[in-house]
Design an enzyme around this catalytic site. Sequence first.
Site, short mmCIF file in Angstrom:
data_model
loop_
_atom_site.label_atom_id
_atom_site.label_comp_id
_atom_site.label_asym_id
_atom_site.label_seq_id
_atom_site.Cartn_x
_atom_site.Cartn_y
_atom_site.Cartn_z
N SER A 9 0.84 -1.19 0.00
CA SER A 9 0.00 0.00 0.00
C SER A 9 0.88 1.25 0.00
O SER A 9 1.69 1.43 -0.91
CB SER A 9 -0.96 -0.06 1.20
OG SER A 9 -2.02 0.86 1.07
N ASP A 14 -9.42 -6.37 -4.45
CA ASP A 14 -8.96 -5.26 -3.61
C ASP A 14 -9.99 -4.13 -3.68
O ASP A 14 -10.22 -3.57 -4.75
CB ASP A 14 -7.60 -4.77 -4.11
CG ASP A 14 -6.95 -3.76 -3.17
OD1 ASP A 14 -7.67 -3.04 -2.46
OD2 ASP A 14 -5.71 -3.68 -3.18
N HIS A 69 -7.11 -6.27 -0.27
CA HIS A 69 -6.00 -5.35 -0.03
C HIS A 69 -4.94 -5.98 0.88
O HIS A 69 -3.75 -5.72 0.74
CB HIS A 69 -6.53 -4.05 0.59
CG HIS A 69 -5.56 -2.91 0.52
ND1 HIS A 69 -5.05 -2.44 -0.67
CD2 HIS A 69 -5.00 -2.15 1.50
CE1 HIS A 69 -4.22 -1.43 -0.43
NE2 HIS A 69 -4.17 -1.24 0.88
#
Length: 291
Positions: free
Chosen positions: A139, A244, A272
Amino acid sequence: MVAVLGGRGVLRLRLLLSALKPGIHVPRAGPAAAFGTSVTSAKVAVNGVQLHYQQTGEGDHAVLLLPGMLGSGETDFGPQLKNLNKKLFTVVAWDPRGYGHSRPPDRDFPADFFERDAKDAVDLMKALKFKKVSLLGWSDGGITALIAAAKYPSYIHKMVIWGANAYVTDEDSMIYEGIRDVSKWSERTRKPLEALYGYDYFARTCEKWVDGIRQFKHLPDGNICRHLLPRVQCPALIVHGEKDPLVPRFHADFIHKHVKGSRLHLMPEGKHNLHLRFADEFNKLAEDFLQ
């Protein structure tokens, strides 16, 4: 919220809030504290701050784990710290300044906060006397890894990233706005971060993060680091979870297209937090690529 996001956006937001940080307890770390018998924890002075890190393994290949928004090594990378091959790798998980146990200072988000994190990460590993490192970035940590690989090419050996984006779209911006108020998060998602940070710091920092990430929307093409992608020289693996709810597939495709020679691996059931939900599969994928 419904009026702002529409049906698809609300569904994605609900999925996101259910998939944010899973409940992992983080012990308060002191100098050279031990996590079990194999993971040590310490702080080192880097660029004017005390950066907290965890370290495990005895391999010649150094690997740095870079966490996501509001993340830390232990909250974001438990299965990697525990199970990545300790004979092949020396694994370091860091807490960026203002996150986890790298406090003080409080976290802030100037226009160059990703570049600052990239420099901090590289300088931390140099302070620990590693001559060259590979990066595993999730991320926001994936964005930091991309910038580090582009700006410090001689120091980065290989890179695996997932859940990252090189620019911000209108759709992204609306989803970020939807998570601004942490009181609306599920208790399961909220409680571990409250335990780590305290409610006030957690809530305040989340709001600051939303403002910090949305500021890129006002730049040409929503640019975060898209201009740096052609400068990445190291072998790169981009992993993307097809489910995601936070980072759409087109972000992974864009990075894959603009990082020369990169590989794209899709996980059909991945969300995610694919490296936590499918930890064994992810760890094998990463190990095979890094060797």
